[in-house]
Design a protein around this motif. Structure first.
Motif, PDB file in Angstrom:
ATOM      1  N   GLU A  68      14.677  24.871 -25.986  1.00 52.14           N
ATOM      2  CA  GLU A  68      14.629  26.175 -25.323  1.00 52.14           C
ATOM      3  C   GLU A  68      13.569  27.077 -25.965  1.00 52.14           C
ATOM      4  O   GLU A  68      13.447  27.128 -27.190  1.00 52.14           O
ATOM      5  CB  GLU A  68      15.996  26.865 -25.414  1.00 52.14           C
ATOM      6  CG  GLU A  68      17.061  26.252 -24.521  1.00 52.14           C
ATOM      7  CD  GLU A  68      16.824  26.491 -23.039  1.00 52.14           C
ATOM      8  OE1 GLU A  68      15.994  27.357 -22.698  1.00 52.14           O
ATOM      9  OE2 GLU A  68      17.467  25.808 -22.231  1.00 52.14           O
ATOM     10  N   SER A  85       6.633  23.240 -20.929  1.00 54.64           N
ATOM     11  CA  SER A  85       7.391  24.445 -21.264  1.00 54.64           C
ATOM     12  C   SER A  85       8.697  24.034 -21.933  1.00 54.64           C
ATOM     13  O   SER A  85       8.900  22.867 -22.269  1.00 54.64           O
ATOM     14  CB  SER A  85       7.648  25.273 -20.004  1.00 54.64           C
ATOM     15  OG  SER A  85       8.312  24.492 -19.034  1.00 54.64           O
ATOM     16  N   ASN A  87      12.690  23.184 -22.886  1.00 60.17           N
ATOM     17  CA  ASN A  87      13.776  22.351 -22.365  1.00 60.17           C
ATOM     18  C   ASN A  87      13.255  21.247 -21.448  1.00 60.17           C
ATOM     19  O   ASN A  87      13.748  21.041 -20.342  1.00 60.17           O
ATOM     20  CB  ASN A  87      14.801  23.212 -21.619  1.00 60.17           C
ATOM     21  CG  ASN A  87      16.126  22.496 -21.429  1.00 60.17           C
ATOM     22  OD1 ASN A  87      16.553  21.729 -22.286  1.00 60.17           O
ATOM     23  ND2 ASN A  87      16.783  22.746 -20.307  1.00 60.17           N
ATOM     24  N   THR A  88      12.232  20.537 -21.928  1.00 62.30           N
ATOM     25  CA  THR A  88      11.567  19.519 -21.117  1.00 62.30           C
ATOM     26  C   THR A  88      11.486  18.197 -21.865  1.00 62.30           C
ATOM     27  O   THR A  88      11.110  18.154 -23.035  1.00 62.30           O
ATOM     28  CB  THR A  88      10.140  19.971 -20.742  1.00 62.30           C
ATOM     29  OG1 THR A  88      10.224  21.159 -19.955  1.00 62.30           O
ATOM     30  CG2 THR A  88       9.414  18.897 -19.952  1.00 62.30           C
ATOM     31  N   GLN A 152      18.629  17.941 -16.597  1.00 66.17           N
ATOM     32  CA  GLN A 152      17.776  19.109 -16.429  1.00 66.17           C
ATOM     33  C   GLN A 152      16.485  18.970 -17.229  1.00 66.17           C
ATOM     34  O   GLN A 152      15.407  19.347 -16.763  1.00 66.17           O
ATOM     35  CB  GLN A 152      18.514  20.377 -16.855  1.00 66.17           C
ATOM     36  CG  GLN A 152      17.773  21.667 -16.509  1.00 66.17           C
ATOM     37  CD  GLN A 152      17.541  21.818 -15.019  1.00 66.17           C
ATOM     38  OE1 GLN A 152      18.493  21.854 -14.236  1.00 66.17           O
ATOM     39  NE2 GLN A 152      16.277  21.891 -14.604  1.00 66.17           N
ATOM     40  N   GLN A 153      16.579  18.409 -18.421  1.00 65.03           N
ATOM     41  CA  GLN A 153      15.384  18.192 -19.237  1.00 65.03           C
ATOM     42  C   GLN A 153      14.433  17.215 -18.548  1.00 65.03           C
ATOM     43  O   GLN A 153      13.214  17.421 -18.535  1.00 65.03           O
ATOM     44  CB  GLN A 153      15.783  17.679 -20.621  1.00 65.03           C
ATOM     45  CG  GLN A 153      16.499  18.715 -21.472  1.00 65.03           C
ATOM     46  CD  GLN A 153      17.146  18.129 -22.715  1.00 65.03           C
ATOM     47  OE1 GLN A 153      17.390  16.918 -22.793  1.00 65.03           O
ATOM     48  NE2 GLN A 153      17.428  18.971 -23.692  1.00 65.03           N
ATOM     49  N   THR A 155      14.377  16.613 -15.287  1.00 67.65           N
ATOM     50  CA  THR A 155      13.891  17.285 -14.080  1.00 67.65           C
ATOM     51  C   THR A 155      12.751  18.234 -14.417  1.00 67.65           C
ATOM     52  O   THR A 155      11.761  18.328 -13.674  1.00 67.65           O
ATOM     53  CB  THR A 155      15.034  18.065 -13.399  1.00 67.65           C
ATOM     54  OG1 THR A 155      16.078  17.152 -13.043  1.00 67.65           O
ATOM     55  CG2 THR A 155      14.544  18.761 -12.133  1.00 67.65           C
ATOM     56  N   ASN A 156      12.861  18.930 -15.537  1.00 72.50           N
ATOM     57  CA  ASN A 156      11.779  19.818 -15.959  1.00 72.50           C
ATOM     58  C   ASN A 156      10.507  19.033 -16.278  1.00 72.50           C
ATOM     59  O   ASN A 156       9.391  19.528 -16.092  1.00 72.50           O
ATOM     60  CB  ASN A 156      12.214  20.640 -17.176  1.00 72.50           C
ATOM     61  CG  ASN A 156      13.247  21.695 -16.818  1.00 72.50           C
ATOM     62  OD1 ASN A 156      13.413  22.047 -15.653  1.00 72.50           O
ATOM     63  ND2 ASN A 156      13.951  22.202 -17.812  1.00 72.50           N
ATOM     64  N   LYS A 159       9.036  18.400 -12.987  1.00 73.57           N
ATOM     65  CA  LYS A 159       8.485  19.671 -12.509  1.00 73.57           C
ATOM     66  C   LYS A 159       7.117  19.934 -13.142  1.00 73.57           C
ATOM     67  O   LYS A 159       6.199  20.441 -12.487  1.00 73.57           O
ATOM     68  CB  LYS A 159       9.452  20.807 -12.844  1.00 73.57           C
ATOM     69  CG  LYS A 159       9.022  22.169 -12.333  1.00 73.57           C
ATOM     70  CD  LYS A 159      10.047  23.230 -12.717  1.00 73.57           C
ATOM     71  CE  LYS A 159       9.607  24.620 -12.271  1.00 73.57           C
ATOM     72  NZ  LYS A 159      10.595  25.658 -12.688  1.00 73.57           N
ATOM     73  N   ALA A 160       6.969  19.581 -14.426  1.00 77.98           N
ATOM     74  CA  ALA A 160       5.678  19.743 -15.099  1.00 77.98           C
ATOM     75  C   ALA A 160       4.625  18.837 -14.467  1.00 77.98           C
ATOM     76  O   ALA A 160       3.462  19.235 -14.291  1.00 77.98           O
ATOM     77  CB  ALA A 160       5.822  19.433 -16.589  1.00 77.98           C
ATOM     78  N   GLU A 189      17.912  21.115  -6.257  1.00 77.85           N
ATOM     79  CA  GLU A 189      16.697  21.345  -7.050  1.00 77.85           C
ATOM     80  C   GLU A 189      15.762  20.136  -7.037  1.00 77.85           C
ATOM     81  O   GLU A 189      14.557  20.265  -6.791  1.00 77.85           O
ATOM     82  CB  GLU A 189      17.061  21.693  -8.494  1.00 77.85           C
ATOM     83  CG  GLU A 189      15.836  21.973  -9.360  1.00 77.85           C
ATOM     84  CD  GLU A 189      16.180  22.267 -10.808  1.00 77.85           C
ATOM     85  OE1 GLU A 189      15.287  22.717 -11.543  1.00 77.85           O
ATOM     86  OE2 GLU A 189      17.345  22.033 -11.200  1.00 77.85           O
ATOM     87  N   TYR A 193      11.830  19.852  -5.280  1.00 81.55           N
ATOM     88  CA  TYR A 193      10.583  19.435  -5.922  1.00 81.55           C
ATOM     89  C   TYR A 193      10.015  18.190  -5.237  1.00 81.55           C
ATOM     90  O   TYR A 193       8.799  18.045  -5.091  1.00 81.55           O
ATOM     91  CB  TYR A 193      10.814  19.154  -7.403  1.00 81.55           C
ATOM     92  CG  TYR A 193      11.240  20.359  -8.200  1.00 81.55           C
ATOM     93  CD1 TYR A 193      10.730  21.627  -7.921  1.00 81.55           C
ATOM     94  CD2 TYR A 193      12.169  20.248  -9.234  1.00 81.55           C
ATOM     95  CE1 TYR A 193      11.131  22.739  -8.643  1.00 81.55           C
ATOM     96  CE2 TYR A 193      12.568  21.355  -9.966  1.00 81.55           C
ATOM     97  CZ  TYR A 193      12.050  22.598  -9.664  1.00 81.55           C
ATOM     98  OH  TYR A 193      12.453  23.698 -10.385  1.00 81.55           O
TER      99      TYR A 193
END
Length: 244
Positions: A68, A85, A87-88, A152-153, A155-156, A159-160, A189, A193
């Motif tokens: 985080e 960014s 939490n990835t 979520q990590q 997914t991030n 997303k990146a 979510e 994406y």
């Protein structure tokens, strides 16, 4: 039965000729050129995580994790930079740019491999090797032990990839996440994406399906927080635009 096996062999042959196996084993190494906050890396299939450092080289089998409010910048072999960014979670393998042809041959081969023979009643389910990294040993702080946090990590990470225009890579990663967490309840979510990435490579029909999934999941789960509401509205607008 014979015809089904023949189709499988033909698809595998096409996949190999198209360089599809490279999706699973080749990726450029990267160098960490900037760090902010807590960032860790994992070497290959090791279970332990170690603190990242500026100048550290990452190979295709390595993984990087930002916590985080953290951030990292990687320099790839070709000189491009890639930003992460907080939490990835991202595997270096995901940074090997793949073509659209490789992507869809890979997805098709996955679908074919899931078709059981006519006389097969049960299938042995084997989990992804990466799903067990850091989950059994507690010697170092790694990805969230909770499946929702870990998802979520990941997914991030996808997303990146999407944000930095690795569109086929993002699509492949999102499909892998959906397969890994089949009962996910994320208010659409991942599908959102996926729709954006499919739009970017001019696949309107598949993008429509993804946006429709966002709408259905949001309504079924009664997602009413600000982020979910904004995503639902965007999905509805994107769907409307594609239908014109």
């Amino acid at each position: 039965m014979k015809s089904a096996n023949l189709v499988k062999r033909l698809l595998v042959a096409l996949f190999i000729l198209a360089g599809g196996w490279e999706v699973g084993r080749a990726a450029p190494a990267a160098k960490i050129i900037s760090l902010n906050g807590e960032v860790k890396i994992r070497r290959g299939v090791e279970e332990t995580w170690q603190p990242a450092a500026v100048g550290m080289l990452l190979e295709s089998v390595d993984t990087i994790l930002t916590f985080e409010n953290a951030a990292a910048v990687l320099e790839l072999n070709e000189g491009a930079t890639f930003r992460l960014s907080g939490n990835t979670l991202l595997e270096m393998l995901d940074l090997r740019k793949i073509t659209e042809r490789e992507l869809f041959l890979h997805l098709m081969s996955q679908k074919i491999s899931k078709i059981p023979p006519a006389d097969e009643k049960t299938r042995l389910r084997i989990g992804n090797v990466s799903s067990v990294h850091g989950e059994q040993k507690k010697t170092s702080r790694g990805p969230g032990s909770d499946s929702g946090e870990r998802r979520q990590q990941e997914t991030n990470g996808a997303k990146a990839l999407l944000a930095q225009q690795y569109h086929p890579n993002a699509i492949l990663k999102l499909h892998q996440i959906l397969a890994k967490y089949p009962n996910v309840n994320d208010c659409g979510e991942i599908q959102f994406y996926l729709g954006q990435a499919l739009e970017a490579i001019n696949r309107p029909g598949q993008a429509l399906d993804a946006y429709q999934a966002v709408i259905e999941q949001s309504r079924a789960a009664k997602c009413d927080d600000a982020v979910a509401t904004q995503r639902l509205q965007a999905a509805q607008q994107n769907k409307k635009s594609l239908q014109k």
